[in-house]
Write an enzyme that holds these catalytic residues in place. Structure first.
Site, PDB file in Angstrom:
ATOM      1  N   ASP A   1       0.388  -5.887  -2.205  1.00 41.15           N
ATOM      2  CA  ASP A   1       1.430  -5.413  -3.089  1.00 41.15           C
ATOM      3  C   ASP A   1       2.577  -4.924  -2.187  1.00 41.15           C
ATOM      4  O   ASP A   1       2.371  -4.680  -0.988  1.00 41.15           O
ATOM      5  CB  ASP A   1       0.880  -4.278  -3.960  1.00 41.15           C
ATOM      6  CG  ASP A   1       1.951  -3.644  -4.815  1.00 41.15           C
ATOM      7  OD1 ASP A   1       2.587  -4.361  -5.594  1.00 41.15           O
ATOM      8  OD2 ASP A   1       2.167  -2.426  -4.678  1.00 41.15           O
TER       9      ASP A   1
ATOM     10  N   ASP B   1      -1.578  -0.097  -4.147  1.00 35.80           N
ATOM     11  CA  ASP B   1      -1.564   1.358  -4.332  1.00 35.80           C
ATOM     12  C   ASP B   1      -1.758   1.778  -5.772  1.00 35.80           C
ATOM     13  O   ASP B   1      -1.919   2.971  -6.050  1.00 35.80           O
ATOM     14  CB  ASP B   1      -0.224   1.925  -3.853  1.00 35.80           C
ATOM     15  CG  ASP B   1       0.929   1.447  -4.734  1.00 35.80           C
ATOM     16  OD1 ASP B   1       1.501   2.277  -5.465  1.00 35.80           O
ATOM     17  OD2 ASP B   1       1.235   0.255  -4.710  1.00 35.80           O
TER      18      ASP B   1
ATOM     19  N   ASP C   1       5.750  -2.508  -3.339  1.00 36.90           N
ATOM     20  CA  ASP C   1       6.178  -1.131  -3.610  1.00 36.90           C
ATOM     21  C   ASP C   1       4.991  -0.174  -3.580  1.00 36.90           C
ATOM     22  O   ASP C   1       4.016  -0.357  -4.314  1.00 36.90           O
ATOM     23  CB  ASP C   1       6.847  -1.052  -4.983  1.00 36.90           C
ATOM     24  CG  ASP C   1       8.189  -1.755  -5.018  1.00 36.90           C
ATOM     25  OD1 ASP C   1       8.940  -1.620  -4.046  1.00 36.90           O
ATOM     26  OD2 ASP C   1       8.475  -2.440  -6.017  1.00 36.90           O
TER      27      ASP C   1
END
Length: 230
Positions: free
Chosen positions: A17, A176, A19
């Site tokens: 991922d 995250d 961001d």
């Protein structure tokens, strides 16, 4: 229950991922959504929006609308999503790599492993964040515009595995957000959660199905060679 690190498969490829995983941008994402939702007349809070970062933008807007007891048409959801993207472009002025990002990406490339960025964000929103990584060669990016369904659906991770040229079961996915973990699990990819830039805690990532949760990306360097050996 999360697995032990030695129960991870030896990676044939890794999907990241962007961001909150490679780049510290979650704060700007939250602020941009708060701005766009307020402009649309919807009440919400930072604590309510934070766990939703990483999911499909129209889905986020729909969830907040429902919490405000409002039914909103798809075209209006699209406008709110676009407004949040425009706000993010304005607020994301100086993104920085998260701890260990450079070390891990360097270690991956030194081992000849393939990796991609798999993000629900639109292609035009990732340029500044990717530039912050300071990569010598532009990375392969799989973004939300390339699939029918964004995270937590498996589409993005299945396409990432295809681009990596590896079976999903032999890949790692690092993210995250709970949406990253759920999408990875749905795709049959080993899901690893990282906390350094996350808006949620360890228990949330574990409950979503993470095989492993680490504080920073640096912790994964040592696992590149040890995974699958048990």
């Amino acid at each position: 229950m999360p697995q032990r690190p030695d129960q991870l498969p030896e990676p044939a490829g890794i999907a990241f991922d962007l961001d909150g995983t490679l780049v510290d941008t979650v704060g700007a994402r939250i602020d941009s959504w708060l701005e766009a939702l307020a402009a649309a007349g919807m009440r919400t809070t930072r604590d309510e929006v934070a766990p939703m970062i990483g999911m499909d933008g129209k889905g986020l807007a729909r969830t907040v609308a429902e919490a405000n007891h409002r039914r909103i048409a798809d075209d209006e959801l699209e406008k709110i999503d676009s407004a949040a993207g425009e706000a993010f472009d304005r607020l994301n002025t100086s993104p920085r790599p998260l701890p260990g990002a450079g070390d891990l990406l360097g270690a991956i490339e030194a081992r000849g492993l393939r990796w991609v960025i798999a993000t629900s964000s639109r292609a035009e929103q990732v340029t500044r964040s990717v530039a912050a990584l300071g990569l010598a060669v532009p990375p392969t990016i799989v973004d939300g515009s390339q699939v029918k369904r964004a995270k937590p659906a498996p589409d993005l991770l299945l396409l990432a595995a295809e681009r990596l040229g590896a079976p999903a079961a032999r890949c790692w996915s690092v993210g995250d957000a709970t949406w990253d973990i759920r999408a990875s699990k749905a795709a049959g990819v080993a899901a690893i959660g990282v906390l350094a830039g996350s808006a949620v805690d360890r228990s949330a990532l574990e409950e979503a199905g993470a095989a492993l949760v680490v504080e920073t990306l640096s912790e994964l360097v040592a696992l590149l060679d040890g995974a699958g050996k048990h």
